[in-house]
Motif scaffolding. Structure first.
Motif, PDB file in Angstrom:
ATOM      1  N   ILE A 110       0.843  -1.203   0.000  1.00  0.00           N
ATOM      2  CA  ILE A 110       0.000   0.000   0.000  1.00  0.00           C
ATOM      3  C   ILE A 110       0.877   1.251   0.000  1.00  0.00           C
ATOM      4  CG2 ILE A 110      -1.719   1.323   1.282  1.00  0.00           C
ATOM      5  CD1 ILE A 110      -2.729  -1.303   2.466  1.00  0.00           C
ATOM      6  N   VAL A 111       0.629   2.117  -0.966  1.00  0.00           N
ATOM      7  CA  VAL A 111       1.241   3.450  -0.965  1.00  0.00           C
ATOM      8  C   VAL A 111       0.187   4.420  -0.462  1.00  0.00           C
ATOM      9  CG1 VAL A 111       2.144   5.310  -2.399  1.00  0.00           C
ATOM     10  CG2 VAL A 111       2.823   2.950  -2.856  1.00  0.00           C
ATOM     11  N   ALA A 112       0.548   5.253   0.491  1.00  0.00           N
ATOM     12  CA  ALA A 112      -0.451   6.166   1.051  1.00  0.00           C
ATOM     13  C   ALA A 112       0.206   7.452   1.520  1.00  0.00           C
ATOM     14  CB  ALA A 112      -1.175   5.497   2.213  1.00  0.00           C
ATOM     15  N   GLN A 113      -0.625   8.480   1.618  1.00  0.00           N
ATOM     16  CA  GLN A 113      -0.182   9.761   2.164  1.00  0.00           C
ATOM     17  C   GLN A 113      -0.607   9.907   3.621  1.00  0.00           C
ATOM     18  OE1 GLN A 113       1.684  11.814   0.497  1.00  0.00           O
ATOM     19  NE2 GLN A 113       1.484  11.049  -1.596  1.00  0.00           N
ATOM     20  N   ARG A 114      -1.721   9.263   3.967  1.00  0.00           N
ATOM     21  CA  ARG A 114      -2.249   9.385   5.328  1.00  0.00           C
ATOM     22  C   ARG A 114      -1.595   8.375   6.270  1.00  0.00           C
ATOM     23  NH1 ARG A 114      -8.477   8.518   3.870  1.00  0.00           N
ATOM     24  NH2 ARG A 114      -8.846  10.271   2.436  1.00  0.00           N
ATOM     25  N   VAL A 115      -1.285   8.836   7.430  1.00  0.00           N
ATOM     26  CA  VAL A 115      -0.761   7.939   8.465  1.00  0.00           C
ATOM     27  C   VAL A 115      -1.845   6.953   8.880  1.00  0.00           C
ATOM     28  CG1 VAL A 115       0.101   7.826  10.838  1.00  0.00           C
ATOM     29  CG2 VAL A 115       0.915   9.624   9.290  1.00  0.00           C
ATOM     30  N   SER A 116      -3.086   7.409   8.916  1.00  0.00           N
ATOM     31  CA  SER A 116      -4.187   6.532   9.334  1.00  0.00           C
ATOM     32  C   SER A 116      -4.328   5.319   8.416  1.00  0.00           C
ATOM     33  CB  SER A 116      -5.496   7.317   9.356  1.00  0.00           C
ATOM     34  OG  SER A 116      -5.799   7.831   8.072  1.00  0.00           O
ATOM     35  N   THR A 117      -3.920   5.462   7.149  1.00  0.00           N
ATOM     36  CA  THR A 117      -4.032   4.353   6.198  1.00  0.00           C
ATOM     37  C   THR A 117      -2.971   3.293   6.442  1.00  0.00           C
ATOM     38  OG1 THR A 117      -4.955   5.852   4.527  1.00  0.00           O
ATOM     39  CG2 THR A 117      -4.088   3.765   3.732  1.00  0.00           C
ATOM     40  N   VAL A 118      -1.801   3.706   6.913  1.00  0.00           N
ATOM     41  CA  VAL A 118      -0.681   2.768   7.044  1.00  0.00           C
ATOM     42  C   VAL A 118      -0.470   2.313   8.490  1.00  0.00           C
ATOM     43  CG1 VAL A 118       0.447   3.895   5.094  1.00  0.00           C
ATOM     44  CG2 VAL A 118       1.102   4.555   7.409  1.00  0.00           C
ATOM     45  N   ILE A 119      -1.232   2.842   9.409  1.00  0.00           N
ATOM     46  CA  ILE A 119      -0.956   2.634  10.841  1.00  0.00           C
ATOM     47  C   ILE A 119      -0.991   1.163  11.253  1.00  0.00           C
ATOM     48  CG2 ILE A 119      -3.355   2.911  11.616  1.00  0.00           C
ATOM     49  CD1 ILE A 119      -2.212   4.621  13.941  1.00  0.00           C
ATOM     50  N   ASP A 120      -1.820   0.343  10.600  1.00  0.00           N
ATOM     51  CA  ASP A 120      -1.954  -1.065  10.981  1.00  0.00           C
ATOM     52  C   ASP A 120      -1.053  -1.995  10.169  1.00  0.00           C
ATOM     53  OD1 ASP A 120      -3.932  -0.460  12.867  1.00  0.00           O
ATOM     54  OD2 ASP A 120      -5.499  -0.491  11.329  1.00  0.00           O
TER      55      ASP A 120
END
Length: 575
Positions: free
Chosen positions: A523-533
């Motif tokens: 997963i590539v993401a800008q939001r921390v909430s998206t990568v937190i888990d």
């Protein structure tokens, strides 16, 4: 140009040549019959001879018509078949080419080469099969027969022909460079027009309609000015040639009348000589048309060959290994991976190392331009690495075919792309054997089932070009469902949750975790909430992995990750 014309069927070329021979012989024989009617029929008052010779003339005229139709048929058939083959070849070449090819030529230029340039080559091929055969045979035949009728009168051509050659040479010198530049201006016109169409929302949102209209008008005017100039030059050829031909007729009639008065030439022979003279001059005009069109076709052929002969930057191995799905044993490994874009001094990615297994999620985060999208584009081998290794299920991705590699990868690009058709057709793009049950399951996981069910036609709802009738979030969820229905070992989501609200984002990640227990998620993401888990988070900065670990580990020890988290927290607080 010659390379492309070689694709023309030899049988059809021979048939076109044979029909043209028949047509030219018929056309050359008719003036001789006219001469005989005048000399032996009209002059002697022999009505029967006039009728019999007239019937023969009618027969040769009909034969000429049939031969002309036959030649046109084979010339048109082969030129259009050549265009069809070239369009197919260019399309397949572009479809199979690496992303570097698109970066090099641009979409607008590739479209122009596939349409306008190929049409030019087909037109020149048709003219070649007709005029290239007709002109030299008519020129030689008419010259010989004119000389037979009266050798003295042929001296007129010693003055006329050099004048025609000079006129043709000047026109070619002026027109050919303009024809070549028109192809480049066509590229520019298509580029501006395409950008306006695809970016129409941005143009209107920023009130730049007048600016874009001006930009298009400039490109349009540039193309139009060049087209007017070159067509004016070329069109001047016809009146000049007509003037030369008229002057030639006057000169032949003048000298011929004197020869007739001196009893050195018969009237019928003068009429035939004038006809042969016109055929000779028309042959030069046909040559002129070819000499003007062939350079234009040559310019187009060169542009087509550039694409067809473009080097394949990403090659399949000669003896490929077979990459199979491993399910719960799937692995993805990056070992000391470096990548540099063509012509770039600095590496985009440098010494990237990580390993992830089935059931795990690796998330990639970092600032703009840090190399996140480039990294995930290396997994399906859209670009080839400069150094290091990328291993999937124990195989180096360079040791398997691209087709085989992409069979085990479900990919959702940064920009969600949907195709014209129905929702069902778009989802089946990922797996053509997918049942409706599997499609609904993929839509459920992608958090798209609810809005698809609300549509009047459900899975059969129409999708406009580019998915223009759906919102950004809906397009992203449909693109995710398309990847999920593929049931791959590796799922790559390149910033594919950016248009989703926080609740849908969280529900989607939870559904992925529950449903893809054996898949590898990248997963590539800008939001921390998206990568937190994520099981592993890679923090990229200027192409380098400056942090690797879980959210808690990075939050405790990695300065770059701390800056990303704190900046987003501040933005949320302000909101």
């Amino acid at each position: 140009m010659i390379k492309l014309i070689k694709r023309v069927s030899l049988t059809s070329a021979i048939m076109a040549f044979a029909f043209m021979i028949v047509q030219v012989i018929s056309d050359l024989y008719l003036p001789n019959l006219t001469s005989n009617i005048i000399n032996d029929g009209v002059a002697k008052g022999d009505i029967d001879y006039i009728w019999s010779t007239g019937i023969v003339m009618l027969g040769f005229s009909l034969l000429s018509i049939v031969a002309a139709v036959g030649n046109t048929y084979y010339a048109t058939k082969e030129s259009q078949k050549l265009g069809q083959k070239l369009r197919s070849d260019v399309y397949r070449k572009v479809e199979q080419s690496s992303i570097k090819t698109f970066d090099k030529y641009g979409t607008a230029s590739l479209i122009t080469r596939t349409t306008n340039d190929i049409n030019q080559v087909a037109l020149v091929t048709q003219m070649t099969l007709r005029l290239m055969i007709n002109a030299p045979i008519t020129l030689l035949g008419a010259s010989f027969l004119a000389y037979q009728k009266d050798a003295e009168l042929t001296r007129v051509f010693l003055v006329v022909i050099p004048i025609m050659i000079t006129v043709i040479g000047v026109i070619m010198y002026l027109a050919v460079p303009l024809f070549k530049s028109m192809q480049e201006k066509t590229d520019r016109l298509n580029l501006v027009f395409r950008e306006n169409l695809t970016g129409v929302r941005v143009v209107r949102a920023f009130n730049k309609t007048k600016y874009e209209e001006k930009r298009f008008d400039e490109a349009n005017l540039d193309f139009t000015t060049t087209a007017i100039k070159v067509n004016t030059i070329v069109s001047s050829m016809m009146p000049i040639m007509t003037l030369i031909m008229s002057g030639t007729t006057v000169a032949i009639t003048w000298f011929g009348a004197q020869y007739i008065s001196e009893m050195q030439l018969e009237v019928g022979n003068l009429i035939a000589f004038i006809t042969y003279a016109m055929q000779i001059l028309f042959s030069f005009m046909m040559f002129a048309m070819l000499f003007v069109m062939i350079p234009r076709g040559e310019a187009s052929a060169k542009r087509i060959n550039e694409v067809l002969e473009e080097e394949d930057y990403i090659l399949d191995p000669e003896q490929p290994e077979t990459l199979t799905t491993k399910g719960k044993d799937a692995t993805l490994v990056f070992k000391n991976v470096d990548y540099r874009y063509a012509g770039a001094e600095k590496r985009t990615l440098e010494d990237v190392n990580f390993e992830v297994r089935s059931g795990q999620t690796v998330a990639i985060i970092g600032g703009t331009g840090s190399g996140k999208t480039t990294l995930v584009n290396l997994i399906p081998r859209l670009y080839d690495i400069e150094a290091g290794e990328i291993m999937i299920n124990g195989h180096n991705i360079a040791s398997v075919t691209q087709k085989n590699l992409r069979e085990v990868i479900g990919f959702v690009p940064q920009k969600a792309v949907l195709f014209t058709g129905t929702i069902r057709e778009n989802i089946k793009y990922g797996n053509k054997e997918a049942t409706d049950e599997e499609i609904w399951q993929a839509l459920t996981t992608a958090q798209a089932r609810e809005f698809v069910e609300s549509l009047p036609d459900g899975l059969d709802s129409h999708v406009e070009q580019g998915g223009g009738n759906f919102s950004g979030g809906q397009k992203q969820r449909l693109a995710i469902a398309r990847a999920l229905v593929k049931k791959s070992d590796i799922f790559v989501f390149d910033d594919s949750f950016s248009a989703l609200d926080f609740k849908t984002d969280a529900n989607l990640r939870q559904a992925l975790k529950e449903d893809l227990t054996q898949g590898i998620l990248v997963i590539v993401a800008q939001r921390v909430s998206t990568v937190i888990d994520a099981d592993t988070i890679l923090v990229l900065d200027e192409g380098k992995v400056v942090g690797q670990g879980t959210h808690e580990e990075l939050l405790a020890s990695n300065e770059t990750y701390q800056e990303i988290v704190s900046s987003q927290l501040r933005e949320e607080d302000l909101a």
